[in-house]
Design an enzyme around this catalytic site. Structure first.
Site, PDB file in Angstrom:
ATOM      1  N   LYS A  45       8.703   6.439  -3.151  1.00  0.00           N
ATOM      2  CA  LYS A  45       9.193   5.181  -2.586  1.00  0.00           C
ATOM      3  C   LYS A  45       8.660   5.017  -1.162  1.00  0.00           C
ATOM      4  O   LYS A  45       8.650   5.990  -0.391  1.00  0.00           O
ATOM      5  CB  LYS A  45      10.731   5.206  -2.565  1.00  0.00           C
ATOM      6  CG  LYS A  45      11.416   4.108  -1.723  1.00  0.00           C
ATOM      7  CD  LYS A  45      11.299   2.724  -2.327  1.00  0.00           C
ATOM      8  CE  LYS A  45      11.931   1.655  -1.419  1.00  0.00           C
ATOM      9  NZ  LYS A  45      11.643   0.281  -1.894  1.00  0.00           N
ATOM     10  N   CYS A 130       5.106  -5.125   2.517  1.00  0.00           N
ATOM     11  CA  CYS A 130       6.512  -5.289   2.139  1.00  0.00           C
ATOM     12  C   CYS A 130       7.011  -6.662   2.587  1.00  0.00           C
ATOM     13  O   CYS A 130       6.959  -6.974   3.774  1.00  0.00           O
ATOM     14  CB  CYS A 130       7.389  -4.199   2.768  1.00  0.00           C
ATOM     15  SG  CYS A 130       9.142  -4.507   2.447  1.00  0.00           S
TER      16      CYS A 130
HETATM   17  C1  DHB Z   1      10.247  -3.183  -0.628  1.00  0.00           C
HETATM   18  C2  DHB Z   1       9.590  -4.124  -1.378  1.00  0.00           C
HETATM   19  C3  DHB Z   1       8.220  -4.098  -1.427  1.00  0.00           C
HETATM   20  O1  DHB Z   1       7.502  -5.007  -2.149  1.00  0.00           O
HETATM   21  C4  DHB Z   1       7.516  -3.127  -0.733  1.00  0.00           C
HETATM   22  O2  DHB Z   1       6.197  -3.113  -0.786  1.00  0.00           O
HETATM   23  C5  DHB Z   1       8.194  -2.174   0.010  1.00  0.00           C
HETATM   24  C6  DHB Z   1       9.560  -2.204   0.053  1.00  0.00           C
HETATM   25  C7  DHB Z   1      11.711  -3.215  -0.553  1.00  0.00           C
HETATM   26  O3  DHB Z   1      12.263  -4.312  -0.480  1.00  0.00           O
HETATM   27  O4  DHB Z   1      12.330  -2.135  -0.524  1.00  0.00           O
END
Ligand code: DHB
Length: 309
Positions: A45, A130
């Site tokens: 993540k 993000c």
């Molecule tokens: C999140 C969403 C994304 O598309 C990303 O690249 C990184 C984090 C999120 O909202 O956690």
């Protein structure tokens, strides 16, 4: 025998299918489920320097044609994921991806400095896209800023690194981003992240709580955009920069199309969220069936070989 073996940077993978960062890869349990699945590799993540709770729920909703999310970067913090990949290294596995998504350039530099100085020998996917942090624009849509960020990073960083990009929709933008990326020793690009800040409505209401219902879209909705991004970056980037495709994968046929466009590895997010890690063996079987019908034995037999009229 059909082989789905693929290479990115100096790493070889037994097959070309993996999770998209963010999906089922936050906790130790998630990561160990991925490691025991049929996936060719996996990615952690996206992490920030400090742990984060993320946005209020509901923040991820499955839709008929995909998904919408505004997670807000919930993660266990950089130290947790660094420890995890170092444990993998100790047990002899460096063929994994470490996703980093600092909230500021300084945070990214701090995390990458620590990775540089660690025993980690795997691949970093630096997330420039993000869409879900209020007040933090997607770096990948600011070309000048992307240039600055990469300049700073490659002034000291020498390990294999790639970038996760947002979707682009204009030929000039593909060219501008490629021209920037081609100036740096980037090993791969992953495209696409979600189509950011979309709005889904049911009856008279939004379906997720953060940001007035605005969130990133994934799944079948985004496949044509994902394929276009894979194709354009495959054509415009230096040949030593590999493309990882992500977006709209529901079947082996979708994986096949990503590879035809030029992808060397294909990630799945929305589908993995929906069906869990059993998807990998299904996608592998379906992709091999298509290759068998067409007489293809390796990915190189059709990678990038999309027929243009
Ligand atoms: C999140 C969403 C994304 O598309 C990303 O690249 C990184 C984090 C999120 O909202 O956690």
């Amino acid at each position: 025998m059909i082989s789905l073996e693929t290479k990115i940077s100096d790493k070889t993978f037994s097959n070309c299918i993996m999770n998209a960062s963010g999906v089922r890869c936050m906790t130790l349990e998630d990561l160990s489920n991925l490691s025991s699945s049929a996936a060719g590799t996996w990615i952690t993540k996206s992490c920030t320097l400090s742990p984060r709770e993320g946005n209020p729920s509901p923040r991820y909703v499955d839709l008929k044609l995909g998904s919408i999310n505004s997670m807000g970067l919930p993660n266990l913090g950089f130290d947790f994921y660094l420890d995890y990949v170092l444990e993998q290294h100790k047990s002899g596995n460096d063929a994994i991806f470490f996703s980093v998504a600092g909230l500021t350039l300084e945070d990214n530099l701090q995390m990458l400095t620590r990775i540089q100085n660690s025993d980690f020998q795997g691949l970093v996917e630096l997330n420039l896209s993000c869409p879900n942090i209020p007040g933090k624009p997607q770096t990948g849509y600011d070309f000048e800023r992307t240039h600055e960020v990469l300049n700073e990073i490659f002034s000291f960083y020498t390990k294999p690194l790639g970038v996760k990009l947002p979707p682009y929709f204009d030929m000039v933008h593909f060219e501008m981003m490629s021209e920037i990326l081609n100036q740096y020793p980037i090993r791969f690009v992953t495209c696409i992240n979600s189509v950011g800040n979309a709005l889904y409505i049911e009856d008279e209401s939004v379906v997720i709580k953060p940001k007035g219902g605005f969130g990133g879209i994934g799944g079948a909705y985004v496949k044509p955009t994902a394929l276009a991004n894979v194709r354009m970056f495959y054509k415009l980037l230096r040949k030593d920069i590999t493309v990882i495709g992500c977006g709209g994968v529901e079947t082996g046929r979708d994986v096949f199309e990503h590879i035809l466009c030029g992808a060397s590895m294909v990630q799945t997010g929305t589908l993995l969220m929906k069906e869990d890690t059993g998807v990998f063996s299904r996608l592998i079987t379906e992709l091999k069936e298509i290759m068998n019908l067409k007489g293809y034995k390796t990915l190189e037999d059709f990678k990038g070989k999309l027929i243009e009229l």
